[in-house]
Design an enzyme around this catalytic site. Structure first.
Site, PDB file in Angstrom:
ATOM      1  N   ASP A 478     -18.088 -11.328 -15.475  1.00  0.00           N
ATOM      2  CA  ASP A 478     -16.761 -11.727 -15.020  1.00  0.00           C
ATOM      3  C   ASP A 478     -15.825 -10.529 -15.171  1.00  0.00           C
ATOM      4  O   ASP A 478     -16.165  -9.536 -15.829  1.00  0.00           O
ATOM      5  CB  ASP A 478     -16.299 -12.896 -15.906  1.00  0.00           C
ATOM      6  CG  ASP A 478     -15.033 -13.561 -15.402  1.00  0.00           C
ATOM      7  OD1 ASP A 478     -14.692 -13.393 -14.217  1.00  0.00           O
ATOM      8  OD2 ASP A 478     -14.375 -14.252 -16.212  1.00  0.00           O
ATOM      9  N   GLU A 481     -13.599  -6.488 -11.728  1.00  0.00           N
ATOM     10  CA  GLU A 481     -12.922  -5.873 -10.551  1.00  0.00           C
ATOM     11  C   GLU A 481     -12.576  -4.412 -10.800  1.00  0.00           C
ATOM     12  O   GLU A 481     -12.657  -3.640  -9.831  1.00  0.00           O
ATOM     13  CB  GLU A 481     -11.669  -6.665 -10.214  1.00  0.00           C
ATOM     14  CG  GLU A 481     -11.943  -8.043  -9.670  1.00  0.00           C
ATOM     15  CD  GLU A 481     -12.420  -9.027 -10.754  1.00  0.00           C
ATOM     16  OE1 GLU A 481     -12.014  -8.855 -11.913  1.00  0.00           O
ATOM     17  OE2 GLU A 481     -13.212  -9.918 -10.428  1.00  0.00           O
ATOM     18  N   ASP A 554     -12.690 -17.933  -8.806  1.00  0.00           N
ATOM     19  CA  ASP A 554     -11.769 -19.025  -9.141  1.00  0.00           C
ATOM     20  C   ASP A 554     -11.274 -19.787  -7.922  1.00  0.00           C
ATOM     21  O   ASP A 554     -10.105 -19.677  -7.529  1.00  0.00           O
ATOM     22  CB  ASP A 554     -10.593 -18.463  -9.946  1.00  0.00           C
ATOM     23  CG  ASP A 554     -11.049 -17.878 -11.265  1.00  0.00           C
ATOM     24  OD1 ASP A 554     -12.185 -18.189 -11.690  1.00  0.00           O
ATOM     25  OD2 ASP A 554     -10.280 -17.119 -11.877  1.00  0.00           O
TER      26      ASP A 554
END
Ligand code: MIG
Length: 894
Positions: A478, A481, A554
């Site tokens: 997770d 980015e 999400d």
């Protein structure tokens, strides 16, 4: 709870409404108003921290929670908060005009001198052409995506005129315009497949590499990795900049992954383009005019690959030859998973797993979100989590695997070994002055490991035993980015440096997740060398499919998001990523029974199937275990998850095919039926593997839906056995517990008994479900041990089953082992004749009543027997010893 409550957000939650796009008026007026009124302040919504003071976990959370309230509540704010900020359009008045001077033949193509630039047009294989334009004297660009830059030495026929230089291979002809550089690709018949638009050309505009291509009105575009909106990207403006986009809108331009590869489909067939550039890149896909499209990046070199078709499958096969293919996943990762941010303490995970077992809903893995860590420090276990060894033992005894989340940000803290080691060794991303960059994530002020360095990756990989020693089986990546609560646009500043100051964040950003995935994959492999490593990641670049599955972050519990999962997954599949999935039920906000039921149905046919839901600022959120929303939803979950488990032999086979030629598992119809123009824009139906078509209901309140049946085949209703001809749209009744499913007539589908988890029972009997088409059917089955790497050394079996019907109506079924290498436990196979049984052939022939079926085997009749005839469902099941190759089934009365 690990997440302290925040009064205002608790109130927001208590309004009891999903934070869905278009639902804003339903939110408590106070919050909605606050969001509207604070619009101009959004830029400052993230308080600037005092640079000299470290943020505590609590402070970091507060910053992020405030952002989330805004993102969840208001679309305009959301767009603003994630806008990469550096999306500067190309200035068309400043394009280059590259004139070719000297041309030099090279062994794989040609080198073109164009003033201070050099052009290279090279054949990777007869059907793949790499086009490069670079400043003269530049070293070759080293791609992270490409595994093989020279796949085959090809023979090239060349010719040159004053205006063109032409190279021809057995697959494609490349014509290069010399007066102004441009390429035209032609097929064997001399038809133009793809051509540069000479009005604009290609080159660099103020450091931005760009390429303009011609397009026809009828051309469709697919792929681009992970995207919102519909299947066909024609007319879209696409951007690639990995973005932590909490509660993204169903048409958000930027979400998590960047895979700069697409397929163009037009009357001449399909071709692909892979723009191998890791900078922020943009794609105007006939969004400005009907006759051209273009792509460009904010920096880096101009390198793209043209990939010949003409079939979409050819394009994908060649693209995945170039960038690598997904590996056979462990079978358990194809089961069902449950997750929630907020399962705390660890005993909660056990309770939920038990809940599945009690209700006989199959389950293979429980996910542990950040709740298990000690203060969100990566590679630690929280003191209040519980005894993980014991939790794991209990889960194992139930046949449940564990997946642990892992984030890249490392808390800045003296006394925390990871923080100290990384600092001592100089492993972090740095500021331009060489100091360590400090951002903030859940644990507070944090460093970001520089995964672009092999030594950092090896160090990170070496931490994995901290998780695997406690029984962790798979890793969930997770925040890669990378997300940063205090950085501009929620990521690190663009001038942060990597690779010992030689590279900037502008170049590394879109591959930070890629490198994080490599490190993790290698760590898992090292910790458990004999097991297939299962990693799934929020971020990807081209080539990530070699290491991981993708999940779409999400999403929101609303119908638009359910709809969105289908084209998103299909386009990921068309981008080389077969193992993809979405938070089932939606991550943000409350799901409803109907939405959850429909999502479970459709999610049971997602390559990666996991229920997951949020707890970030909704401590009393509607729970999302399949039994939380009433017995009807629970029954639906049992029915569809069980169906998923019975189809595992077929699904394993679909993944095997993907490892061979890159084909998707959840396939866009256009992938198989590209000549049927009616399927080009179908975003709400897909093929599951090669033979099953699924048409999920994704509309609120719907009790039926229209289903398009592609041309060229008959289609058999999975539930009723009814046969329909292709090339038409039918309306199928679909009450809440029915998701329309059709089988391509002529297919043999392998199933097995339902297990509560993969590997519960040995695979001793496979059912070959026969769905005849014109009296024939065929199918393949792949089988291996489901968990080790032995299949790579040939330890697998494949079987081919062929069914033919004789003029007297009898059927002969032949099953051959087409690859032998695995010590199979199969003892028998079932021939299950399903659906319409037109075995007598001839027009007007009466249907045979299954109860009259009789059998004989050409090999030996001993052991071959009818085990079931089911007149209601019009099926006959014949059980056959595994070594009996041929069986004839005759029908009495004929
Ligand atoms: O900043 O780990 O997409 O699935 O539950 C949020 C907590 C971090 C984002 C993931 C989500 C996960 C959550 N994470």
């Amino acid at each position: 709870m690990t997440t302290p409550e925040d009064q205002s957000t608790t109130q927001l939650r208590r309004s009891g409404t999903p934070f869905a796009r278009g639902r804003l008026p339903l939110l408590t007026a106070g919050i909605a108003l606050a969001c509207t009124l604070t619009l101009p302040m959004i830029a400052s919504a993230q308080p600037t921290p005092d640079p000299d003071k470290d943020l505590t976990a609590k402070q970091a959370q507060k910053i992020e929670r405030e952002r989330r309230v805004q993102l969840a509540a208001n679309e305009a704010n959301a767009q603003r908060a994630v806008n990469p900020g550096d999306e500067v359009p190309l200035d068309k008045s400043k394009l280059q005009n590259l004139k070719v001077g000297k041309t030099t033949a090279t062994s794989d193509g040609v080198k073109l001198e164009m003033g201070s630039f050099v052009g290279l047009v090279r054949f990777v294989s007869a059907d793949v052409v790499k086009v490069t334009i670079q400043a003269a004297g530049q070293p070759a660009y080293k791609s992270v995506a490409v595994v093989k830059d020279r796949i085959k030495k090809v023979s090239i026929k060349r010719s040159k005129s004053s205006s063109t230089y032409t190279m021809k291979t057995s697959g494609v002809t490349v014509r290069i315009a010399l007066n102004k550089f441009g390429v035209t690709m032609l097929d064997k018949a001399g038809r133009v497949i793809n051509a540069d638009d000479s009005r604009f050309g290609s080159g660099y505009q103020d450091g931005k590499p760009y390429v303009f291509k011609k397009t026809d009105k009828g051309e469709a575009f697919y792929g681009f990795g992970e995207q919102t909106k519909g299947l066909n990207k024609r007319g879209d403006s696409i951007g690639m900049w990995n973005t932590d986009h909490y509660a993204y809108e169903a048409d958000a331009k930027y979400i998590y992954a960047s895979i700069p590869f697409f397929t163009g489909l037009k009357s001449t067939g399909a071709y692909g383009i892979f723009f191998d550039n890791t900078h922020h890149s943009m794609y105007e896909m006939a969004s400005e005019a009907d006759d051209y499209y273009y792509f460009y990046a904010n920096g880096g070199e101009l390198n793209y690959y043209f990939i010949n078709g003409p079939k979409m499958g050819d394009v994908l096969e060649r693209y995945t030859q170039l960038t690598g293919r997904y590996q056979q996943p462990p079978e358990w990762s194809l089961g069902w998973e449950q997750s929630h941010w907020g399962y705390f303490p660890g005993s909660k995970i056990l309770d939920v797993a038990k809940g599945y077992r009690e209700r006989k809903i199959p389950l293979d893995a429980m996910n542990m979100d950040i709740d298990y860590m000690d203060g969100w420090r990566v590679f630690t276990w929280g003191k209040n989590w519980g005894d993980q060894n014991q939790i794991d033992d209990e889960l194992e005894s139930m046949g449940v695997k564990t997946i642990a989340i892992n984030d890249p940000g490392v808390k800045k803290e003296s006394g925390y070994w990871l923080s100290e080691e990384g600092t001592d060794k100089g492993y972090w991303a740095t500021n331009p002055d060489g100091s360590n960059y400090e951002g903030a994530v859940w644990p507070g002020t944090a460093y970001f490991p520089d995964f672009s360095r092999a030594d950092v990756r090896a160090w990170w990989a070496g931490q994995l035993p901290k998780l695997t020693d406690k029984g962790v089986d798979g890793i969930w990546l997770d925040m890669n980015e990378p997300a940063d609560f205090v950085g501009p646009n929620h990521t690190l500043p663009l001038n942060v440096e990597f690779s010992k100051g030689t590279k900037q964040h502008t170049e590394i950003h879109n591959i930070y997740g890629f490198w994080n995935t490599v490190a993790t994959y290698e760590g898992l492999k090292k910790a458990k060398p004999n097991d297939r490593a299962f990693v799934f990641s929020r971020d990807m670049y081209a080539g990530s499919q070699r290491y991981a599955a993708l999940w779409s972050g999400d999403n929101v519990s609303n119908w638009d998001h359910l709809k969105l999962t289908l084209p998103l997954n299909m386009n990921a599949g068309l981008s080389g990523v077969p193992h993809v999935g979405n938070d089932i039920g939606g991550f943000v906000g409350d799901t409803t029974p109907e939405l959850f039921a429909r999502w479970i149905e459709s999610g049971s046919f997602a390559p990666f199937a996991r229920v997951h839901y949020d707890n970030s600022f909704q401590p009393d959120q509607q729970c999302q275990e399949p039994w939380c929303l009433g017995s009807e939803v629970e029954d639906i979950a049992r029915r569809y998850v069980s169906l998923r488990y019975s189809l595992l032999p077929y699904t394993n086979t679909a993944f095997h095919n993907s490892t061979k030629d890159g084909r998707p598992v959840q396939q866009a119809l256009v992938y198989q039926f590209q000549n049927d123009s009616a399927v080009r824009n179908i975003s709400d139906q897909f093929m599951w593997g090669d033979s099953i078509m699924v048409a999920p209901v994704v509309t609120e309140g719907a009790t039926s839906r229209e289903v398009y049946l592609p041309q060229g085949n008959d289609w058999i209703d999975w539930w009723t056995g009814e046969k329909h001809s292709g090339g038409q749209t039918i309306t199928k009744a679909a009450p809440l517990d029915v998701m329309p499913i059709y089988v391509k007539a002529g297919s043999v589908i392998s199933t097995r008994e339902v297990q509560q988890h993969t590997g519960q029972n040995d695979f001793t009997n496979v059912a070959f479900n026969v769905f005849l088409g014109n009296g024939k059917a065929s199918g393949t089955l792949y089988e291996d041990d489901g968990k080790t790497e032995a299949y790579k050394k040939g330890a697998y079996n494949t079987y081919a089953t062929t069914v033919t019907t004789k003029s007297n109506g009898s059927m002969s079924v032949s099953t051959k082992k087409t690859h032998a290498g695995y010590a199979s436990k199969l003892k028998t196979y079932d021939i299950v004749l399903r659906g319409d049984l037109p075995v007598l052939g001839g027009s007007g022939a009466a249907k045979v009543s299954p109860t009259k079926a009789a059998i004989n085997s050409s090999a030996s009749t001993s052991g071959v027997r009818i085990v079931k005839t089911d007149a209601k469902n019009n099926t006959v099941t014949v059980r056959v010893p595994i070594n009996t190759r041929n069986v004839t089934i005759a029908f009495e009365g004929k």
